[in-house]
Design a protein around this motif. Structure first.
Motif, PDB file in Angstrom:
ATOM      1  N   LEU A  68      -2.150  -7.021  -6.011  1.00  0.00           N
ATOM      2  CA  LEU A  68      -3.253  -7.953  -6.194  1.00  0.00           C
ATOM      3  C   LEU A  68      -4.384  -7.768  -5.192  1.00  0.00           C
ATOM      4  N   SER A  69      -4.228  -6.843  -4.253  1.00  0.00           N
ATOM      5  CA  SER A  69      -5.191  -6.706  -3.159  1.00  0.00           C
ATOM      6  C   SER A  69      -6.191  -5.577  -3.418  1.00  0.00           C
ATOM      7  N   PRO A  70      -7.490  -5.889  -3.408  1.00  0.00           N
ATOM      8  CA  PRO A  70      -8.499  -4.849  -3.615  1.00  0.00           C
ATOM      9  C   PRO A  70      -8.900  -4.113  -2.341  1.00  0.00           C
ATOM     10  N   ILE A 103      -8.924  -0.261  -1.764  1.00  0.00           N
ATOM     11  CA  ILE A 103      -7.642   0.285  -2.198  1.00  0.00           C
ATOM     12  C   ILE A 103      -7.336  -0.238  -3.588  1.00  0.00           C
ATOM     13  N   ALA A 104      -6.343   0.341  -4.229  1.00  0.00           N
ATOM     14  CA  ALA A 104      -5.842  -0.154  -5.506  1.00  0.00           C
ATOM     15  C   ALA A 104      -4.439   0.405  -5.721  1.00  0.00           C
ATOM     16  N   ASP A 105      -3.641  -0.331  -6.458  1.00  0.00           N
ATOM     17  CA  ASP A 105      -2.269   0.084  -6.750  1.00  0.00           C
ATOM     18  C   ASP A 105      -2.273   0.875  -8.057  1.00  0.00           C
ATOM     19  N   GLY A 120       4.582   2.203  -4.800  1.00  0.00           N
ATOM     20  CA  GLY A 120       3.978   1.431  -3.730  1.00  0.00           C
ATOM     21  C   GLY A 120       3.148   2.236  -2.747  1.00  0.00           C
ATOM     22  N   ASP A 121       2.716   3.427  -3.120  1.00  0.00           N
ATOM     23  CA  ASP A 121       1.796   4.213  -2.311  1.00  0.00           C
ATOM     24  C   ASP A 121       0.371   3.916  -2.794  1.00  0.00           C
ATOM     25  N   PRO A 122      -0.407   3.110  -2.058  1.00  0.00           N
ATOM     26  CA  PRO A 122      -1.716   2.685  -2.561  1.00  0.00           C
ATOM     27  C   PRO A 122      -2.720   3.823  -2.664  1.00  0.00           C
ATOM     28  N   THR A 123      -3.576   3.714  -3.683  1.00  0.00           N
ATOM     29  CA  THR A 123      -4.647   4.679  -3.905  1.00  0.00           C
ATOM     30  C   THR A 123      -5.879   4.256  -3.109  1.00  0.00           C
ATOM     31  N   ILE A 124      -6.553   5.232  -2.534  1.00  0.00           N
ATOM     32  CA  ILE A 124      -7.708   4.973  -1.670  1.00  0.00           C
ATOM     33  C   ILE A 124      -8.870   5.854  -2.109  1.00  0.00           C
ATOM     34  N   LEU A 125     -10.050   5.244  -2.214  1.00  0.00           N
ATOM     35  CA  LEU A 125     -11.269   6.011  -2.450  1.00  0.00           C
ATOM     36  C   LEU A 125     -11.905   6.251  -1.087  1.00  0.00           C
ATOM     37  N   PHE A 196      -9.042   1.969 -10.890  1.00  0.00           N
ATOM     38  CA  PHE A 196      -9.678   1.624  -9.620  1.00  0.00           C
ATOM     39  C   PHE A 196     -10.886   0.720  -9.826  1.00  0.00           C
ATOM     40  N   LEU A 197     -11.671   0.977 -10.864  1.00  0.00           N
ATOM     41  CA  LEU A 197     -12.891   0.207 -11.093  1.00  0.00           C
ATOM     42  C   LEU A 197     -12.620  -1.196 -11.597  1.00  0.00           C
TER      43      LEU A 197
END
Length: 280
Positions: A68-70, A103-105, A120-125, A196-197
């Motif tokens: 739930l965390s952006p 970040i995004a899951d 559970g490895d978060p994606t990062i831009l 992500f968007l």
């Protein structure tokens, strides 16, 4: 490219009256966790009225919080030597800095040959110009802090005898290393961008390869190696290091065989959440 961490530091508790690291006392973990048992505590908890969640339930809550965390605060350290030509002051060499990052899951939408199985490895831009990623590129270790503190108004008072308190709400820190994703194209790129968007519609202007983007960017993920959890106050919530196998084994709907009791992060709610939430 994979950036692996150096040895990570430990959290310490200290008073604002201390003036040097040598003045910080050693505090036994059990003493800290049992603070509510002290006779002078005016907000002691009736053990018959409250049950501390199990560690697996706490892990489900943490994975839900990630989903739930952006954004989260990524902490890195500046290189031990700052070149004279740099605009960075030489005085910050070797010092830590924490900066909030998007970040995004989204690991679950990656192709099977790239995905870590939605573990559970978060994606990062990542922006190449950003201090966080310049430090990591120079060899810094890193951590990512995520919390539920922005939801204080919905959560209200969750601890007897206290008004609404951010300190009573969950947060955690992920330790690991940054794994740079290869250049994506076609359906793979479209799926990751869509995921992500959903949390960051503004980021379309600096996606990797975006026309007229102000800065060069790339996709990466934080490969989680350790998780430190603070569920709230320690007499009613778990505080400490999570089981990483359980963290990696949780899915949105259920968990992998042999992990926990089979529940997924959709089976729990964070403080202040309704019984059901909109599609993620």
């Amino acid at each position: 490219m994979i950036f692996r961490p150096f040895t990570t530091g430990l959290l310490a508790l200290c008073s604002s009256t201390f003036t040097s690291a040598s003045a910080i006392p050693h505090l036994d973990d059990q003493v800290v966790l049992n603070y509510a048992d002290h006779a002078t505590n005016p907000h002691s908890i009736d053990a018959d009225s409250f049950t501390r969640p199990s560690w697996f339930t706490s892990t489900l809550m943490a994975r839900r919080l990630l989903a739930l965390s952006p954004s989260g605060v990524m902490s890195t350290t500046f290189p031990s030597h700052i070149p004279d030509s740099s605009r960075t002051p030489a005085e910050v060499a070797g010092l830590p800095i924490g900066l909030r990052e998007y970040i995004a899951d989204c690991d679950g939408v990656l192709p099977a040959d790239l995905s870590h199985g939605d573990n559970g490895d978060p994606t990062i831009l990542a922006l190449r110009v950003a201090t966080t990623f310049r430090n990591i590129g120079a060899g810094s270790n890193l951590s990512l802090e995520i919390d539920w503190w922005d939801h204080l108004s919905e959560a209200g008072a969750v601890y007897p005898g206290l008004p609404p308190s951010p300190a009573a709400l969950p947060r955690f820190t992920l330790f690991g290393y940054l794994d740079t994703l290869p250049e994506l194209s076609g359906a793979a790129a479209a799926s990751l961008e869509k995921c992500f968007l959903q949390s960051h519609p503004d980021a379309k202007y600096w996606l990797p390869g975006a026309p007229a983007a102000p800065h060069a960017s790339f996709w990466a993920r934080l490969v989680v190696t350790q998780v430190y959890w603070i569920g709230g106050f320690g007499d009613v919530q778990q505080i400490g290091w999570m089981n990483v196998t359980e963290w990696k084994g949780v899915r949105r709907h259920g968990s992998v065989a042999g992990v926990g009791d089979g529940r997924g992060w959709e089976d729990v709610r964070l403080p202040g959440e309704k019984s059901a939430v909109g599609a993620l």
